[in-house]
Design a protein around this motif. Structure first.
Motif, PDB file in Angstrom:
ATOM      1  N   PRO A  41     -12.501  -6.379   7.030  1.00 16.92           N
ATOM      2  CA  PRO A  41     -11.266  -6.080   7.776  1.00 16.92           C
ATOM      3  C   PRO A  41     -10.061  -5.843   6.872  1.00 16.92           C
ATOM      4  N   LYS A  42     -10.006  -6.499   5.707  1.00 17.55           N
ATOM      5  CA  LYS A  42      -8.876  -6.293   4.787  1.00 17.55           C
ATOM      6  C   LYS A  42      -9.053  -5.003   3.990  1.00 17.55           C
ATOM      7  N   ALA A  43     -10.307  -4.717   3.596  1.00 14.99           N
ATOM      8  CA  ALA A  43     -10.553  -3.507   2.805  1.00 14.99           C
ATOM      9  C   ALA A  43     -10.319  -2.242   3.608  1.00 14.99           C
ATOM     10  N   VAL A  44     -10.478  -2.308   4.916  1.00 17.22           N
ATOM     11  CA  VAL A  44     -10.243  -1.137   5.765  1.00 17.22           C
ATOM     12  C   VAL A  44      -8.778  -0.726   5.747  1.00 17.22           C
ATOM     13  N   SER A  45      -7.887  -1.667   5.383  1.00 14.39           N
ATOM     14  CA  SER A  45      -6.460  -1.333   5.358  1.00 14.39           C
ATOM     15  C   SER A  45      -6.134  -0.260   4.329  1.00 14.39           C
ATOM     16  N   LEU A 286      -0.988  -6.584   5.288  1.00 11.08           N
ATOM     17  CA  LEU A 286       0.184  -5.732   5.111  1.00 11.08           C
ATOM     18  C   LEU A 286       0.575  -5.539   3.652  1.00 11.08           C
ATOM     19  N   LEU A 287      -0.138  -6.168   2.738  1.00 14.62           N
ATOM     20  CA  LEU A 287       0.261  -6.135   1.334  1.00 14.62           C
ATOM     21  C   LEU A 287       0.194  -4.730   0.742  1.00 14.62           C
ATOM     22  N   VAL A 288      -0.865  -3.997   1.028  1.00 12.69           N
ATOM     23  CA  VAL A 288      -1.040  -2.664   0.433  1.00 12.69           C
ATOM     24  C   VAL A 288       0.049  -1.709   0.916  1.00 12.69           C
ATOM     25  N   ASN A 289       0.315  -1.709   2.205  1.00 11.59           N
ATOM     26  CA  ASN A 289       1.362  -0.828   2.729  1.00 11.59           C
ATOM     27  C   ASN A 289       2.743  -1.246   2.231  1.00 11.59           C
ATOM     28  N   TYR A 290       2.960  -2.543   2.088  1.00 10.88           N
ATOM     29  CA  TYR A 290       4.237  -3.023   1.549  1.00 10.88           C
ATOM     30  C   TYR A 290       4.443  -2.527   0.114  1.00 10.88           C
ATOM     31  N   ALA A 291       3.395  -2.605  -0.696  1.00 13.91           N
ATOM     32  CA  ALA A 291       3.497  -2.133  -2.079  1.00 13.91           C
ATOM     33  C   ALA A 291       3.744  -0.625  -2.135  1.00 13.91           C
ATOM     34  N   LYS A 292       3.083   0.124  -1.269  1.00 11.56           N
ATOM     35  CA  LYS A 292       3.274   1.580  -1.250  1.00 11.56           C
ATOM     36  C   LYS A 292       4.695   1.945  -0.841  1.00 11.56           C
ATOM     37  N   ASP A 293       5.274   1.201   0.091  1.00  9.66           N
ATOM     38  CA  ASP A 293       6.632   1.486   0.531  1.00  9.66           C
ATOM     39  C   ASP A 293       7.661   1.167  -0.549  1.00  9.66           C
ATOM     40  N   THR A 294       7.354   0.240  -1.449  1.00  7.05           N
ATOM     41  CA  THR A 294       8.274  -0.092  -2.532  1.00  7.05           C
ATOM     42  C   THR A 294       8.144   0.845  -3.727  1.00  7.05           C
ATOM     43  N   GLY A 295       7.275   1.854  -3.619  1.00 13.03           N
ATOM     44  CA  GLY A 295       7.145   2.835  -4.675  1.00 13.03           C
ATOM     45  C   GLY A 295       5.976   2.624  -5.608  1.00 13.03           C
TER      46      GLY A 295
END
Length: 542
Positions: A41-45, A286-295
């Motif tokens: 479930p986490k890897a699908v993110s 939400l960690l991966v999307n958070y990192a992507k939003d911070t550049g």
């Protein structure tokens, strides 16, 4: 003595966990199943960004995919318990592997987000649930004294697969797109069927040993033990009683045991786990999307999950070894409470991380605390309810946790869409985890410790880390003592008759030697036995 009592004493029903042997193969299968169940479930993110572009949806919509997977993993707990109690672990796991693979394969052909919910969410989640719960039940069957270590090693499958599936998903996404990635992931899930095939029931492995013990007993019973008619009658009566007992129908096993709700420790554990799940899975989802939003670049953002997984690999077995120590195992619930407190404080302290270095530091501490929680959660439950009721207990606990899974990540996704700020999400998730830790620690100390001060019966299991093997061995020892006492009673009655006859003869000889009197009878017989004529005349005069 009848045969029935001896059989009960020499052929005990409980099967002793081997704590090794084929159990290591079962542990390997549980390692793989746990890895797929928690890491998938986490890897699908990793695919969420592409899904948002193709289906024109937001964070909360894509977060529902992981939430539905986890909800099916937890919510179908009672169904899994009933199926395991009815059909066994191996058939249920084989069906679950097929369903999990079919869900991801069908998801690669979907055209909208709703179809993804039904295939990747419901179908794959159900398949993983039918694998996850039976594997834990089999692990508790094969291990007892080494159970904390076994749980820690099996739980290490989650970080191992998380650290590998996330980069693999990123590579598949770049080369084949999200559809091709889902198709290949579905093929990988077929390995769950292989893990289910090695889950051999422990009873089958012990039948030969039980058969040998029965043969030895039958050979012992066929030896001649005497020619007394009374003994023969008693044995025939005993065999008749045994036959009547065998004719009685056996009580069917409960498909779901609700009596565990009378256990205060189980209620405290369930409430704390419900609060814990509200915030535990939010940061890694939400960690991966958070990192992507911070550049942060996509590849480096996916690597953050690998850092959590790498730290988690060593944290879980190490925590399992610590929990298995003699002076720690009775207090494993407090160690679990400390691990949750550590995890919650990590979320709160790292809420303001705004660069890649801060996120890496957060991932290191989160991996340690998350590994401790993962290694101890089911060990604490086994210590509270015991292995006999664990299949029902885990099903009911997972059902209650399913509601928290459906509330936590989707609510966090909606807050992200509304506030565009991840700081609030980390504060909220950390506060929920800290609250669950405080509740478990305080409630366990106030409620359970007071119960321990009251005198408990001898056969009452200990609240922390009691051994089911020791209880089974004590039952066997009592049965053997009972059977040996019956044998001694049968021999003692024969000896008593012999001793009584010898004492009677000895008293008669003493009376004759003293000459103090002879029993009345024929004069000639008395004279031959040593009584003189004067004594005979005196007796006749009286």
């Amino acid at each position: 003595m009848g045969r029935c009592d001896s059989e009960e004493g020499q052929l005990p029903a409980p099967v002793k966990p081997p704590d090794g042997g084929w159990g290591w193969i079962v542990l390997l299968g549980c390692f793989v199943i746990t890895g797929f169940s928690y890491a998938f479930p986490k890897a699908v993110s990793v695919y969420f960004k592409e899904l948002m572009k193709d289906f024109h949806v937001g964070y909360s919509d894509t977060a529902w995919i992981s939430s539905i997977m986890l909800a099916m993993l937890y919510g179908t707990g009672p169904v899994c318990s009933i199926m395991v109690n009815q059909f066994g672990c191996r058939p249920v796991m084989l069906i679950g592997g097929l369903l999990a693979s079919a869900g991801m394969i069908l998801a690669s052909f979907t055209t909208n987000i709703i179809e993804l919910y039904l295939t990747a969410g419901v179908l794959t989640g159900l398949g993983m649930a039918l694998n996850f719960q039976p594997s834990l039940i089999m692990l508790g069957t094969y291990f007892d004294k080494r159970r904390p270590l076994a749980n820690g090693l099996a739980a290490a499958g989650s970080p191992v697969f998380l650290s590998s599936l996330s980069p693999l998903g990123q590579v598949l996404l770049e080369k084949f797109g999200w559809r091709g990635g889902f198709l290949i992931m579905g093929g990988l899930l077929l390995n769950c069927c292989t893990c289910g095939a090695v889950m051999r029931p422990l009873d089958l492995g012990m039948k030969r040993k039980m058969g040998k013990a029965q043969d030895k007993y039958e050979a012992k019973e066929m030896l001649p033990i005497g020619g007394k008619s009374e003994e023969g009658i008693s044995t025939t009566d005993g065999t008749k009683k045994c036959k009547k007992a065998k004719k009685k129908p056996k009580k069917g096993k409960k498909l779901l045991d609700f009596s565990i709700f009378s256990n205060r420790g189980f209620i405290i554990y369930t409430i704390s786990k419900f609060i814990l799940v509200l915030g535990l899975f939010v940061p890694p989802i939400l960690l991966v999307n958070y990192a992507k939003d911070t550049g942060v670049p996509d590849t480096e953002a996916a690597f953050l999950l690998s850092i959590i997984g790498f730290i988690d690999i060593f944290a879980r077995p190490a925590c399992g070894m610590v929990a298995g120590l003699k002076w720690v195992r009775p207090h494993v619930a407090y160690l679990f409470s400390f691990s949750m407190l550590f995890n919650g404080l990590t979320d709160i302290c790292s809420a303001r991380a705004s660069n890649y270095t801060g996120l890496v530091i957060f991932c290191v501490f989160f991996g340690i605390s998350y590994g401790m929680v993962g290694a101890l959660q089911f060990e604490v439950l086994m210590a509270i309810v015991g292995s006999q009721k664990f299949s029902s207990a885990i099903g009911l606990v997972l059902l209650i946790e399913a509601f928290a899974v459906l509330i936590g990540p989707p609510s966090a996704g909606r807050l992200v869409d509304a506030l565009k700020n991840y700081e609030v999400i980390f504060y909220l998730a950390g506060s929920e985890v800290v609250l669950s830790a405080l509740f478990l620690g305080v409630a366990s100390y106030c409620c359970l410790n007071r119960g321990k001060k009251e005198p408990l019966p001898e056969n009452h299991p200990s609240a922390g880390g009691g051994s089911d093997t020791e209880e089974a061995e004590s039952d066997v020892q009592e049965a053997e003592e009972h059977s040996s006492n019956n044998h001694q009673l049968a021999h003692s009655t024969d000896n008593a008759v012999v001793v009584a006859n010898e004492e009677a003869n000895h008293v008669a000889e003493e009376q004759r030697g003293e000459g103090g009197g002879c029993p009345a009878g024929d004069g000639e017989v008395l004279a031959r036995d040593g009584c003189n004529a004067d004594q005979m005349v005196e007796r006749d005069s009286f």
